[in-house]
Design an enzyme around this catalytic site. Structure first.
Site, PDB file in Angstrom:
ATOM      1  N   ASN A 281     122.969 -26.266 -33.423  1.00 61.01           N
ATOM      2  CA  ASN A 281     122.423 -25.390 -34.451  1.00 61.01           C
ATOM      3  C   ASN A 281     120.938 -25.102 -34.264  1.00 61.01           C
ATOM      4  OD1 ASN A 281     122.265 -24.179 -37.292  1.00 61.01           O
ATOM      5  ND2 ASN A 281     120.902 -25.940 -37.483  1.00 61.01           N
TER       6      ASN A 281
ATOM      7  N   TYR B 210     114.493 -12.967 -29.309  1.00 59.37           N
ATOM      8  CA  TYR B 210     115.480 -13.789 -30.019  1.00 59.37           C
ATOM      9  C   TYR B 210     116.886 -13.253 -29.783  1.00 59.37           C
ATOM     10  CZ  TYR B 210     118.069 -15.676 -34.044  1.00 59.37           C
ATOM     11  OH  TYR B 210     119.008 -16.278 -34.862  1.00 59.37           O
TER      12      TYR B 210
END
Length: 258
Positions: A81, A149
């Site tokens: 995560n 990103y």
């Protein structure tokens, strides 16, 4: 309910002390799993077994794996995560080599490094589930907001699919969960920073950001707990025949068929 039961399973959740990671850790623990969480710091005093680690540091990943092996003998469930948007907006001209490297290190290489360390034990026990937390940005980059990103998450998607194919015959499943806009503290900060730079209110900033992605048909952001419930299903016996797929959880916002 037995098909969702995780009793006896050892689960590692990276970035598990806040936001989506915390919600996942709590959800898996409720299902009976023994949960280990890792993050650079633990400000929230998590109820789960905590090991401090910076996953962008190879030495700390090695030490993390050793501690897990000594205390638990390995893991059955790995939730990668850790990640985030750390680079400035403005498009390609604002991004330096350092920006690109740090985004790839955080969102891609850290997962690859941890997988490589923990997979051998999963193969040895002929069972395991790995979930990579990606983003809908991996399929819909916004050049002016999240270019590096988005590219790092697209790379994570591709890596996850290839890894799933490699491990499918060895008892290890690999899946990807791609949340859309989710109501976490970093998302709220991102919206507020965007609104401040644009000289508008936070509410107007949110509307503008969502408009760039086509909006959210369901009319709201996801709650972290909703992402956690999807992850719970995917790592459970109910999903035993699922591997290699990317699951978007975005309220219908992604304007593509697949």
């Amino acid at each position: 309910m037995e098909l969702l039961d995780l009793k006896g399973k050892r689960a590692l959740v990276t970035g598990g002390t806040k936001g989506i990671g915390k919600a996942i850790a709590d959800e898996l623990a409720k299902a009976g799993a023994q949960v280990i969480v890792t993050a650079r710091t633990n400000p929230d005093k998590t109820p789960h077994h905590f090991i401090a680690a910076d996953l962008t540091d190879a030495n700390q990943v090695t030490q993390l794996a050793k501690e897990i092996d000594n205390a638990f003998g390995g893991v059955d469930i790995l939730i990668n995560n850790v990640g985030g948007l750390t680079t400035p907006s403005g498009g390609h001209s604002t991004l330096t080599d350092v920006h690109w490297e740090q985004e790839l290190e955080l969102n891609l290489i850290s997962a690859i490094r941890l997988d490589r360390t923990l997979i051998p034990k999963m193969i040895e026990q002929e069972s395991g589930v790995i979930v990579h937390i990606s983003s809908v940005a991996g399929k819909q980059a916004l050049w002016n907001l999240n270019l590096a990103y988005a590219v790092s998450k697209a790379a994570l998607n591709s890596y996850s699919k290839a890894l799933a194919t490699e491990l499918a015959g060895k008892g290890v499943r690999v899946l990807t969960v791609a949340p859309g806009a989710t109501k976490t503290a970093p998302m709220v900060r991102f919206i507020n920073d965007y609104a401040t730079s644009a000289g508008i209110t936070a509410e107007e900033g949110m509307k503008q950001l969502l408009a760039q992605t086509g909006g959210i048909p369901m009319g709201r952001m996801a709650e972290p707990e909703e992402v956690a419930q999807l992850v719970h299903f995917l790592v459970s016996p109910s999903a035993a025949y699922l591997t290699g797929a990317i699951y978007a959880i975005d309220g219908g916002s992604l304007p593509v068929v697949s």
